[in-house]
Scaffold this motif. Structure first.
Motif, PDB file in Angstrom:
ATOM      1  N   GLY A  82      11.278   0.538   8.719  1.00 16.09           N
ATOM      2  CA  GLY A  82      10.001  -0.138   8.933  1.00 16.09           C
ATOM      3  C   GLY A  82       9.446  -0.836   7.708  1.00 16.09           C
ATOM      4  O   GLY A  82       8.553  -1.670   7.807  1.00 16.09           O
ATOM      5  N   ASN A  83       9.954  -0.502   6.533  1.00 14.43           N
ATOM      6  CA  ASN A  83       9.444  -1.112   5.295  1.00 14.43           C
ATOM      7  C   ASN A  83      10.239  -2.323   4.851  1.00 14.43           C
ATOM      8  O   ASN A  83       9.845  -3.001   3.902  1.00 14.43           O
ATOM      9  CB  ASN A  83       9.444  -0.083   4.153  1.00 14.43           C
ATOM     10  CG  ASN A  83       8.409   0.999   4.379  1.00 14.43           C
ATOM     11  OD1 ASN A  83       7.571   0.916   5.257  1.00 14.43           O
ATOM     12  ND2 ASN A  83       8.472   2.041   3.567  1.00 14.43           N
ATOM     13  N   TRP A  84      11.361  -2.595   5.499  1.00 12.76           N
ATOM     14  CA  TRP A  84      12.242  -3.698   5.109  1.00 12.76           C
ATOM     15  C   TRP A  84      12.212  -4.805   6.130  1.00 12.76           C
ATOM     16  O   TRP A  84      12.291  -4.555   7.330  1.00 12.76           O
ATOM     17  CB  TRP A  84      13.672  -3.180   4.911  1.00 12.76           C
ATOM     18  CG  TRP A  84      13.759  -2.339   3.672  1.00 12.76           C
ATOM     19  CD1 TRP A  84      13.498  -0.998   3.593  1.00 12.76           C
ATOM     20  CD2 TRP A  84      14.086  -2.768   2.374  1.00 12.76           C
ATOM     21  NE1 TRP A  84      13.652  -0.572   2.291  1.00 12.76           N
ATOM     22  CE2 TRP A  84      14.033  -1.644   1.522  1.00 12.76           C
ATOM     23  CE3 TRP A  84      14.456  -3.997   1.822  1.00 12.76           C
ATOM     24  CZ2 TRP A  84      14.294  -1.716   0.169  1.00 12.76           C
ATOM     25  CZ3 TRP A  84      14.723  -4.066   0.475  1.00 12.76           C
ATOM     26  CH2 TRP A  84      14.644  -2.937  -0.353  1.00 12.76           C
ATOM     27  N   LYS A  85      12.105  -6.034   5.636  1.00  8.71           N
ATOM     28  CA  LYS A  85      12.011  -7.205   6.497  1.00  8.71           C
ATOM     29  C   LYS A  85      13.190  -8.129   6.190  1.00  8.71           C
ATOM     30  O   LYS A  85      13.500  -8.364   5.029  1.00  8.71           O
ATOM     31  CB  LYS A  85      10.695  -7.922   6.204  1.00  8.71           C
ATOM     32  CG  LYS A  85      10.425  -9.137   7.043  1.00  8.71           C
ATOM     33  CD  LYS A  85       9.139  -9.834   6.613  1.00  8.71           C
ATOM     34  CE  LYS A  85       7.945  -9.091   7.147  1.00  8.71           C
ATOM     35  NZ  LYS A  85       6.707  -9.879   7.055  1.00  8.71           N
ATOM     36  N   GLU A  86      13.810  -8.654   7.263  1.00  7.73           N
ATOM     37  CA  GLU A  86      14.890  -9.617   7.053  1.00  7.73           C
ATOM     38  C   GLU A  86      14.257 -10.937   6.592  1.00  7.73           C
ATOM     39  O   GLU A  86      13.254 -11.387   7.143  1.00  7.73           O
ATOM     40  CB  GLU A  86      15.681  -9.834   8.339  1.00  7.73           C
ATOM     41  CG  GLU A  86      16.896 -10.711   8.120  1.00  7.73           C
ATOM     42  CD  GLU A  86      17.787 -10.821   9.340  1.00  7.73           C
ATOM     43  OE1 GLU A  86      18.673 -11.696   9.306  1.00  7.73           O
ATOM     44  OE2 GLU A  86      17.620 -10.045  10.294  1.00  7.73           O
ATOM     45  N   ALA A  94       0.832  -1.200   0.000  1.00  6.42           N
ATOM     46  CA  ALA A  94       0.000   0.000   0.000  1.00  6.42           C
ATOM     47  C   ALA A  94       0.872   1.256   0.000  1.00  6.42           C
ATOM     48  O   ALA A  94       1.012   1.931   1.006  1.00  6.42           O
ATOM     49  CB  ALA A  94      -0.922  -0.010   1.209  1.00  6.42           C
ATOM     50  N   ASN A  95       1.490   1.543  -1.133  1.00  6.67           N
ATOM     51  CA  ASN A  95       2.294   2.756  -1.319  1.00  6.67           C
ATOM     52  C   ASN A  95       3.520   2.848  -0.429  1.00  6.67           C
ATOM     53  O   ASN A  95       3.939   3.947  -0.072  1.00  6.67           O
ATOM     54  CB  ASN A  95       1.429   4.007  -1.140  1.00  6.67           C
ATOM     55  CG  ASN A  95       0.345   4.090  -2.168  1.00  6.67           C
ATOM     56  OD1 ASN A  95       0.572   3.812  -3.339  1.00  6.67           O
ATOM     57  ND2 ASN A  95      -0.850   4.448  -1.736  1.00  6.67           N
ATOM     58  N   LEU A  96       4.092   1.720  -0.036  1.00  2.53           N
ATOM     59  CA  LEU A  96       5.305   1.766   0.766  1.00  2.53           C
ATOM     60  C   LEU A  96       6.487   2.158  -0.107  1.00  2.53           C
ATOM     61  O   LEU A  96       6.554   1.809  -1.274  1.00  2.53           O
ATOM     62  CB  LEU A  96       5.575   0.413   1.426  1.00  2.53           C
ATOM     63  CG  LEU A  96       4.537  -0.048   2.429  1.00  2.53           C
ATOM     64  CD1 LEU A  96       4.917  -1.402   2.996  1.00  2.53           C
ATOM     65  CD2 LEU A  96       4.366   0.968   3.544  1.00  2.53           C
ATOM     66  N   ASN A  97       7.427   2.863   0.495  1.00  2.04           N
ATOM     67  CA  ASN A  97       8.616   3.301  -0.216  1.00  2.04           C
ATOM     68  C   ASN A  97       9.716   2.259  -0.030  1.00  2.04           C
ATOM     69  O   ASN A  97      10.140   1.999   1.089  1.00  2.04           O
ATOM     70  CB  ASN A  97       9.078   4.655   0.336  1.00  2.04           C
ATOM     71  CG  ASN A  97      10.410   5.075  -0.214  1.00  2.04           C
ATOM     72  OD1 ASN A  97      10.719   4.842  -1.375  1.00  2.04           O
ATOM     73  ND2 ASN A  97      11.214   5.693   0.614  1.00  2.04           N
ATOM     74  N   CYS A  98      10.192   1.677  -1.126  1.00  6.32           N
ATOM     75  CA  CYS A  98      11.295   0.717  -1.065  1.00  6.32           C
ATOM     76  C   CYS A  98      12.611   1.351  -1.514  1.00  6.32           C
ATOM     77  O   CYS A  98      13.639   0.684  -1.551  1.00  6.32           O
ATOM     78  CB  CYS A  98      10.979  -0.515  -1.923  1.00  6.32           C
ATOM     79  SG  CYS A  98       9.607  -1.502  -1.284  1.00  6.32           S
TER      80      CYS A  98
END
Length: 160
Positions: free
Chosen positions: A153-157, A87-91
């Motif tokens: 907060g947008n990055w997951k290991e 939902a519109n997350l910035n990567c």
């Protein structure tokens, strides 16, 4: 040697016939640690490589198609990190500037607005914004930034 070569060729033909060749590679070849230990590993956000699509899909509980078309990976040391746009997350990297043209334009039109919408600031800003006398003002920081300049907060290991 000729007999051994024929046996190996037969095994390869059988593997191809039964679709087992993709599983003939060592399991670690698709692990995050193996991927990130390479000198060519991406330190910047890149589309998910084919061999990691299933892991990224599982981590976000999305389809492989969504992982392929709307997710990214990067390495932080030997850790594999993934981001799904969702939902519109910035990567991409965050924007820590305290002067944004879109916010300034919004505030000229809405001089005392208590909130500047993301449509004006962009989804990559790390601040909340408001208008004061027609001027855009960055207020508090609302995004934690990791050491590489991405929204933590947008990055997951991804599990190894």
């Amino acid at each position: 040697m000729f007999g051994i070569e024929r046996h190996v060729q037969g095994a390869i033909v059988a593997a191809l016939a039964f679709g087992a060749l993709p599983f003939a590679c060592p399991a670690s070849a698709a692990s995050g640690a193996a991927f990130c230990s390479s000198a060519a590993a991406p330190r910047a956000s890149v589309p998910v490589p084919r061999e990691l699509e299933a892991k990224v899909a599982k981590a976000f509980d999305i389809s492989v198609d969504l992982a392929r078309n709307a997710a990214f990976v990067r390495c932080a040391g030997t850790k594999l990190l993934a981001c799904w746009i969702g939902a519109n997350l910035n990567c991409g990297k965050v924007n820590a500037r305290r002067s944004l043209p879109g916010a300034s334009e919004f505030c000229r039109a809405n001089p005392d607005a208590g909130v500047v919408p993301m449509a004006a600031t962009g989804h990559d800003t790390i601040y909340d914004w408001r208008c004061v006398g027609g001027r855009a003002v960055a207020t508090k920081t609302v995004v934690a930034v990791d050491r590489q300049g991405y929204d933590a907060g947008n990055w997951k290991e991804i599990d190894q």
